[in-house]
Design an enzyme around this catalytic site. Structure first.
Site, PDB file in Angstrom:
ATOM      1  N   LYS A  92      15.900  32.982  38.935  1.00 14.91           N
ATOM      2  CA  LYS A  92      15.020  32.415  39.818  1.00 14.91           C
ATOM      3  C   LYS A  92      13.588  32.242  39.618  1.00 14.91           C
ATOM      4  O   LYS A  92      12.715  31.459  40.298  1.00 14.91           O
ATOM      5  CB  LYS A  92      15.464  32.591  41.323  1.00 14.91           C
ATOM      6  CG  LYS A  92      16.896  32.025  41.663  1.00 14.91           C
ATOM      7  CD  LYS A  92      17.251  31.725  43.045  1.00 14.91           C
ATOM      8  CE  LYS A  92      18.498  31.324  43.137  1.00 14.91           C
ATOM      9  NZ  LYS A  92      19.837  31.972  42.843  1.00 14.91           N
TER      10      LYS A  92
HETATM   11  C1  LIG Z   1      20.951  31.442  42.530  1.00 19.72           C
HETATM   12  C2  LIG Z   1      21.807  32.210  41.639  1.00 19.72           C
HETATM   13  C3  LIG Z   1      23.088  31.649  40.754  1.00 19.72           C
HETATM   14  C4  LIG Z   1      23.332  30.191  41.053  1.00 19.72           C
HETATM   15  O1  LIG Z   1      22.435  29.385  40.342  1.00 19.72           O
HETATM   16  P1  LIG Z   1      22.553  27.672  41.058  1.00 19.72           P
HETATM   17  O2  LIG Z   1      21.312  27.188  40.153  1.00 19.72           O
HETATM   18  O3  LIG Z   1      22.247  27.472  42.293  1.00 19.72           O
HETATM   19  O4  LIG Z   1      23.732  27.139  40.576  1.00 19.72           O
HETATM   20  C5  LIG Z   1      23.641  32.210  40.011  1.00 19.72           C
HETATM   21  N1  LIG Z   1      23.407  33.542  39.808  1.00 19.72           N
HETATM   22  C6  LIG Z   1      22.272  34.376  40.482  1.00 19.72           C
HETATM   23  C7  LIG Z   1      22.156  35.727  40.344  1.00 19.72           C
HETATM   24  C8  LIG Z   1      21.745  33.547  41.258  1.00 19.72           C
HETATM   25  O5  LIG Z   1      20.603  34.322  42.063  1.00 19.72           O
END
Ligand SMILES: *Cc1c(COP(=O)(O)O)cnc(C)c1O
Length: 434
Positions: free
Chosen positions: A107
């Protein structure tokens, strides 16, 4: 470039409006009017470029005309100042590590890029921009870290008291400066509801300039295309077709991959790997999209019962299920299978994977068992295993080394303001701060 709403392909807004508003009024999601193409002669040079250079080039293609070239370069280079290495496990299996940013989760890509873009869009405005985020863990930390110290922007994080891990709480509450953490006496749904109420309150809106920073903001998807280009053009893949297995929750990451593919990235196929929250794999199987309440799992960042980016995916395929199936296969896995996969990966490859990445590995195994041709599998690893230290230690029966970034946060004092889960309390806080 103009942006349309997935609910109305004829009404367009500017980049500025799409980014600062986040959501269109009709409850759809913003999408770019056209997806820029990356010419093949440029892509032939990508194997010699690092991630930051690719980020800078792809950003130019997206934001050309909206911002001066030098600013686009500054934003991309400032945001993407860490690597995304492709680690080889086997002849045809690789892990794409997306956890080398400051909060150790993928993220960081979206949050850091969005923060810099927003800061530029509001520069010189006399009213401060206030970003409201409700978080159940990871998002808040990445957003706070992304916006830390940026001028003209205040970030307010709402998190449920006692419902995030101690380490996650430290990652949310220790920043200070322009970041405020509100510890809400309630659960995550209460936090999210408070944020929604704030956006609906006309009186508050007239006094504060509020925006959201969650994963539906289009400016978080653009930077997530960079690492697909970078990974798919690495020389170690020996030009074999790349298949990405993406551990998914809200489907922003996979959607960005689809956009990269449309831009011309050499990607053969995607695997939508989920935990038991399997709305999208179910859709691919049955053609029925049935959202439901989320179920708690050990890969908790993917506990999403109503994945909002699905509508962006559907829009990319003009709601044509058959076309979507040519590009995406979906599989779902239990916690038990996830733990067994973490053990298997460690035994076979001496590689430590977190529960989310393990779901991606299972998706790759399921898909590769079904096909014959020679491909390269890339499992996307979305977080550092130490972010899920309890699950990893208990599954692999070992002690993990905690990385410096997490240790530093753990040693800082918690700075949070406790509030009841009552809208008037939040409103009073926002008006007092303004
Ligand atoms: C947010 C997140 C996901 C999911 O990603 P999306 O884009 O919402 O599908 C997967 N793994 C981790 C560690 C995350 O923080």
């Amino acid at each position: 470039m103009r942006y349309y709403s997935t609910n109305d392909k004829t009404a367009f807004v500017s980049l500025r409006e799409a980014v600062l508003k986040g959501l269109p009024d009709d409850n759809g999601l913003f999408m770019p009017e056209s997806i820029p193409n990356i010419p093949e002669d440029v892509q032939r040079q990508f194997p010699f470029w690092n991630l930051t250079e690719i980020a800078s080039y792809v950003s130019q293609r997206f934001l050309d005309g909206d911002l001066p070239d030098s600013v686009i370069r500054e934003i991309a280079e400032g945001a993407i100042n860490f690597d995304a290495p492709l680690v080889q496990l086997d002849d045809n299996l690789h892990v794409l590590e997306l956890f080398h940013g400051p909060t150790l989760a993928f993220k960081d890509f979206g949050a850091r890029f969005m923060a810099r873009l927003m800061a530029w869009l509001v520069r010189g405005d006399n009213q401060k921009l206030t970003i409201l985020v409700a978080t159940s863990g990871d998002t808040g930390g990445a957003v706070a870290s992304g916006f830390l110290g940026l001028e003209g922007i205040e970030v307010i994080i709402l998190y449920p008291s006692g419902k995030v891990s101690p380490l996650q709480e430290k990652q949310l509450t220790t920043f200070g400066q322009n970041i405020t953490a509100l510890e809400i006496e309630g659960n995550f749904d209460d936090c999210q509801h408070l944020v929604k109420q704030a956006f609906l309150d006309k009186d508050l809106q007239s006094q504060c300039r509020l925006t959201s920073a969650n994963s539906i903001n289009i400016s978080r998807l653009i930077p997530q295309t960079f690492y697909y280009f970078h990974a798919a053009t690495r020389p170690q893949l020996k030009k074999k077709p790349a298949v990405f297995s993406v551990p998914s929750g809200n489907f922003g990451n996979l959607c960005a991959g689809l956009i990269a593919q449309r831009m011309g990235a050499p990607i053969a196929h995607f695997i939508a790997s989920t935990n038991v929250n399997d709305v999208v794999p179910e859709y691919l199987k049955t053609g029925q999209f049935q959202s439901r309440k989320s179920i708690a799992t050990i890969s908790n960042a993917m506990d999403v019962g109503n994945p909002s980016n699905f509508w962006r995916m559907a829009s990319l395929y003009d709601q044509d299920l058959e076309r979507m199936r040519k590009d995406i296969s979906g599989y779902a896995f239990s916690d038990e299978a996830t733990r067994a996969a973490m053990q298997e990966i460690f035994r076979r490859y001496q590689y430590l994977i977190d529960p989310h990445g393990a779901v991606g590995y299972l998706g790759w195994k399921a898909y590769s068992a079904e096909i014959q041709h020679d491909i390269q599998g890339i499992v996307v690893e979305t977080a550092h295993p130490a972010k899920f230290v309890e699950v990893v230690e208990e599954t692999l029966h070992m002690d993990l080394e905690i990385p410096r970034q997490l240790k530093e946060a753990a040693d800082k004092p918690k700075l949070s303001i406790k509030l009841p889960a009552v809208f008037e309390a939040l409103k009073a806080h926002l008006l007092h701060k303004k």
